[in-house]
Enzyme design. Structure first.
Site, short mmCIF file in Angstrom:
data_model
loop_
_atom_site.label_atom_id
_atom_site.label_comp_id
_atom_site.label_asym_id
_atom_site.label_seq_id
_atom_site.Cartn_x
_atom_site.Cartn_y
_atom_site.Cartn_z
N CYS A 101 -4.78 -7.47 -3.70
CA CYS A 101 -5.43 -7.19 -2.43
C CYS A 101 -6.47 -8.27 -2.23
CB CYS A 101 -6.08 -5.81 -2.49
SG CYS A 101 -6.94 -5.26 -1.01
N HIS A 102 -6.79 -8.62 -0.99
CA HIS A 102 -7.79 -9.66 -0.79
C HIS A 102 -9.15 -9.11 -0.38
CE1 HIS A 102 -5.43 -9.60 3.14
NE2 HIS A 102 -6.59 -9.05 3.44
N HIS B 56 -9.53 -0.55 -2.96
CA HIS B 56 -10.18 -0.14 -1.72
C HIS B 56 -11.44 0.70 -1.95
CE1 HIS B 56 -6.54 -0.81 1.20
NE2 HIS B 56 -6.90 -1.90 0.54
N ASN C 66 0.84 -1.20 0.00
CA ASN C 66 0.00 0.00 0.00
C ASN C 66 0.87 1.25 0.00
OD1 ASN C 66 -2.72 -0.89 -0.04
ND2 ASN C 66 -2.54 -1.59 2.05
#
Length: 456
Positions: free
Chosen positions: A173-174, A203, A151
């Site tokens: 990303c999970h 996100h 990030n």
């Protein structure tokens, strides 16, 4: 491809994360003989990680080999895949700085690693190191695929694509699959019976479809059930972290009509609606966990140390499949067996309502031809509008890095929705000055020191 792939880990001292990825890889028959090159600047943690990998291979009966490096270019030489997982500046001093300095201005945060003044500073610290990896890759493994778990994901992905467009990269990303599992739990529906399609930016992607497979093979829209569950107080159910009750995302579902894929603690600081000075009623109503990331860092450091000690002392290490995409990507590229993942890539028109050069998170087909993003088209206008407020900050941060123009750092902070809702212009510029001074040598040289051009 034939033979065994070479997989390089940059930041291999993150023992527990590395263990999960390598455990996934070694459970795939075509990858069980992989050659792992572990690179980290901390020799002790590096050797501990090597011990863990060897025990994983022994437990699984795999023929994998392990080498350790403190020299990045040597670790990358001949690599087919490069997994990157590091945090420049660590919890101390840099994460602490990103929280404590804004607090002096009354600016409170929850995670501060993706957007906002914390995300901007993390991007400034991180991107130059990612660029150095790309530079080394072009010299010794130009065809390798970089799997980036760092990030601020969108800023990083965008910056790599701008400066090194030939590098094959994906940001991972999970949150997409992780949130789908959470929502299945809220609805008491097996995750395996859920079908979804998500798109957006890291996100801040949204489920454009979220459906339940019926006995006759048809699919039923689950959005009415999610809204009804929230309004009737049955959702969200308690999750893994009692400090984070996940109400922000459900509230935004009722306003936008779609559910965002990243957590409520993150989403509360990507928008100007929830964290406000003097509005403790909002903090209480939505259960917003201020200063959550520092608390989480302290807990993770303690947990990682305990787990690393446990792994080091164990004869065998039990392995379960994680929800990370890395092994799927490596397996698909290496064997040609197709898979679908959600990845962060240069948009290139996949989402037509977002800027062409931004970093988009979309479904991607992966096979022997590599990572191939799928076309989405226009997003619903309210989702596009919200994403643009975040993309503005990302774009200006990338521009600051590309042009080495300090003024764009201040511009990025000015455009951040949460920061702009709380502070006036003089405060934003002064706060940015203080953060740049506090981070000092962790930043690229051009970003350090006193501001040369004063605000008018």
């Amino acid at each position: 491809m034939t033979g065994n792939p070479k997989i390089t880990f940059i930041g291999a001292g993150s023992t527990v994360f590395m263990k999960n990825i390598i455990g996934d890889v070694l459970q795939r028959p075509a990858l069980s003989g992989a050659r792992f090159a572990l690179m980290d600047l901390n020799p002790q943690r590096l050797e501990e990680s090597a011990i863990v990998v060897r025990k994983l291979a022994s437990t699984l009966g795999a023929s994998a080999t392990v080498e350790t490096f403190t020299d990045q270019r040597k670790a990358l030489d001949g690599a087919h895949f490069v997994v990157v997982a590091f945090q420049i500046g660590g919890y101390e001093p840099c994460t602490v700085t990103d929280f404590e300095v804004p607090k002096k201005y009354g600016l409170r945060q929850t995670i501060a690693d993706t957007l906002g003044v914390g995300g901007i500073m993390r991007g400034l610290r991180t991107v130059p190191h990612l660029w150095k990896i790309c530079e080394d890759m072009l010299a010794v493994c130009p065809e390798a695929v970089i799997l980036q778990y760092v990030n601020p994901m969108a800023i990083n992905t965008w910056a790599i694509a701008e400066k090194y467009p030939t590098i094959k990269q994906v940001g991972l990303c999970h949150s997409v699959q992780g949130t789908a599992m959470e929502l299945a739990h809220d609805l008491d529906i097996p995750y395996e019976e859920i079908r979804y399609r998500s798109a957006g930016i890291n996100h801040m992607a949204f489920y454009l479809k979220f459906e339940h497979r019926q006995p006759d093979g048809s699919y039923r829209d689950l959005y009415p059930d999610l809204v009804r569950g929230y309004r009737e107080g049955r959702a969200p159910k308690p999750g893994w972290n009692p400090r984070c009750p996940n109400k922000v995302r459900y509230e935004m579902l009722t306003r936008l009509g779609y559910f965002v894929t990243e957590s409520s603690e993150h989403f509360a600081e990507y928008t100007p609606y929830f964290i406000k000075e003097g509005r403790e009623d909002l903090i209480e109503k939505f259960g917003i966990p201020l200063d959550e990331y520092p608390k989480r860092c302290i807990e993770q450091i303690a947990r990682w140390k305990s787990q690393a000690d446990e792994y080091r002392n164990a004869d065998k290490i039990e392995v379960t499949q994680s929800k990370e995409y890395a092994s799927s990507i490596i397996n698909s590229v290496w064997t040609g067996e197709p898979s679908v993942i959600y990845g962060n890539v240069r948009n290139n028109g996949c989402i037509t309502s977002l800027p062409y050069n931004c970093a988009a998170e979309v479904p991607c087909l992966v096979d022997a031809s590599g990572i191939q993003p799928t076309f989405i088209g226009d997003l619903p206008p309210q989702l596009t509008a919200l994403m643009r407020t975040n993309i503005n900050v990302q774009e200006l941060t990338v521009q600051a890095l590309m042009t080495e123009n300090r003024e764009h750092i201040y511009h990025a902070a000015m455009m951040d929705p949460h920061t702009a809702a709380e502070l006036d212009l003089d405060q934003i510029w002064s706060l940015t000055d203080d953060l740049l001074a506090a981070h000092g040598d962790w930043l690229p040289e051009w970003a350090r020191g006193a501001r040369k051009v004063q605000a008018a």
